[in-house]
Write a protein that holds these residues in place. Structure first.
Motif, PDB file in Angstrom:
ATOM      1  N   LEU A  40       0.648  -0.286   0.065  1.00 26.06           N
ATOM      2  CA  LEU A  40       0.023  -0.072  -0.304  1.00 26.06           C
ATOM      3  C   LEU A  40       0.502   1.059   0.274  1.00 26.06           C
ATOM      4  CD1 LEU A  40      -2.218  -0.813   2.149  1.00 26.06           C
ATOM      5  CD2 LEU A  40      -3.309  -0.955   0.255  1.00 26.06           C
ATOM      6  N   VAL A  41       2.141   1.200   0.357  1.00 29.84           N
ATOM      7  CA  VAL A  41       2.918   2.715   0.938  1.00 29.84           C
ATOM      8  C   VAL A  41       3.704   2.820   0.162  1.00 29.84           C
ATOM      9  CG1 VAL A  41       1.862   2.315   3.201  1.00 29.84           C
ATOM     10  CG2 VAL A  41       4.001   1.375   2.626  1.00 29.84           C
ATOM     11  N   GLN A  44       4.928   5.406  -1.953  1.00 32.33           N
ATOM     12  CA  GLN A  44       3.870   6.901  -1.721  1.00 32.33           C
ATOM     13  C   GLN A  44       5.140   7.584  -1.431  1.00 32.33           C
ATOM     14  OE1 GLN A  44       1.148   7.684  -2.725  1.00 32.33           O
ATOM     15  NE2 GLN A  44       0.552   5.060  -3.275  1.00 32.33           N
ATOM     16  N   LYS A  48       2.054  10.598   2.515  1.00 31.80           N
ATOM     17  CA  LYS A  48       0.384   9.650   2.819  1.00 31.80           C
ATOM     18  C   LYS A  48       0.648   8.509   2.473  1.00 31.80           C
ATOM     19  CE  LYS A  48      -1.836   8.740  -1.753  1.00 31.80           C
ATOM     20  NZ  LYS A  48      -2.581   8.673  -3.290  1.00 31.80           N
ATOM     21  N   ILE A  52      -2.058   6.549   5.208  1.00 31.51           N
ATOM     22  CA  ILE A  52      -2.588   5.349   4.943  1.00 31.51           C
ATOM     23  C   ILE A  52      -2.314   4.601   5.719  1.00 31.51           C
ATOM     24  CG2 ILE A  52      -2.073   3.281   3.392  1.00 31.51           C
ATOM     25  CD1 ILE A  52      -1.360   5.370   1.315  1.00 31.51           C
ATOM     26  N   SER A  56      -5.053   2.366   8.723  1.00 33.61           N
ATOM     27  CA  SER A  56      -5.541   1.574   8.440  1.00 33.61           C
ATOM     28  C   SER A  56      -5.904   0.229   9.180  1.00 33.61           C
ATOM     29  CB  SER A  56      -4.381   0.509   8.246  1.00 33.61           C
ATOM     30  OG  SER A  56      -4.214  -0.546   7.433  1.00 33.61           O
ATOM     31  N   SER A  61       0.477  -2.925   9.780  1.00 34.40           N
ATOM     32  CA  SER A  61       0.416  -1.395   9.709  1.00 34.40           C
ATOM     33  C   SER A  61       0.748  -0.823  11.138  1.00 34.40           C
ATOM     34  CB  SER A  61      -1.478  -0.681   9.817  1.00 34.40           C
ATOM     35  OG  SER A  61      -1.923  -0.722  10.576  1.00 34.40           O
TER      36      SER A  61
END
Length: 136
Positions: A40-41, A44, A48, A52, A56, A61
């Motif tokens: 997901l990261v 990035q 941001k 995230i 999460s 996370s």
């Protein structure tokens, strides 16, 4: 230690001084679960990525958020005169590798035993800095 080995070790140390990274070893989460959050990261911007990870619902996370904050702090230590907000930091690479495995036995029917593998992982985050010529 030989001369050539020492020279390559010194060159590697100098290369590591220019990049900011953080490592988390033997985190007691399976690598498969950690990779879901790491994907997901990856790539990035730091602000941001922190948002995230903060919002999460996955347990992995929380650990990655702490590791990312550590990498940011390491970058600040190496670049004391620079500002994080103006630097344009982003997650350059994030790797999740398998770590140590605890092996346990679970009794099974008819005198058998099933092996239980409690997995852990190693996570490495490397931060990159956007050049002034590049802008997103």
């Amino acid at each position: 230690m030989g001369v050539r080995k020492r020279e390559t070790a010194d060159a590697r140390k100098e290369a590591n001084k220019s990049i900011a990274f953080a490592k988390l070893n033997n985190c007691p989460t399976s690598p498969r679960k950690m990779r879901l959050v790491a994907d997901l990261v990856r790539g990035q911007k730091v602000e941001k990525a922190l948002n995230i990870l903060r919002f999460s619902t996955k347990e992995a996370s929380r650990k990655l958020e702490k590791l990312l904050l550590s990498a940011i702090n390491n970058w600040e230590q190496k670049n004391s005169e620079a500002n994080v907000a103006e630097a344009g930091l982003f997650v350059k690479t994030i790797t999740v590798d398998g770590g140590m495995m605890l092996k346990r036995l679970r009794p099974a029917p008819q005198g058998r035993a099933h092996r239980i593998r409690k997995r852990s992982n190693h996570v490495t985050i490397v931060l990159g800095q956007l050049d002034n010529t590049q802008s997103n």
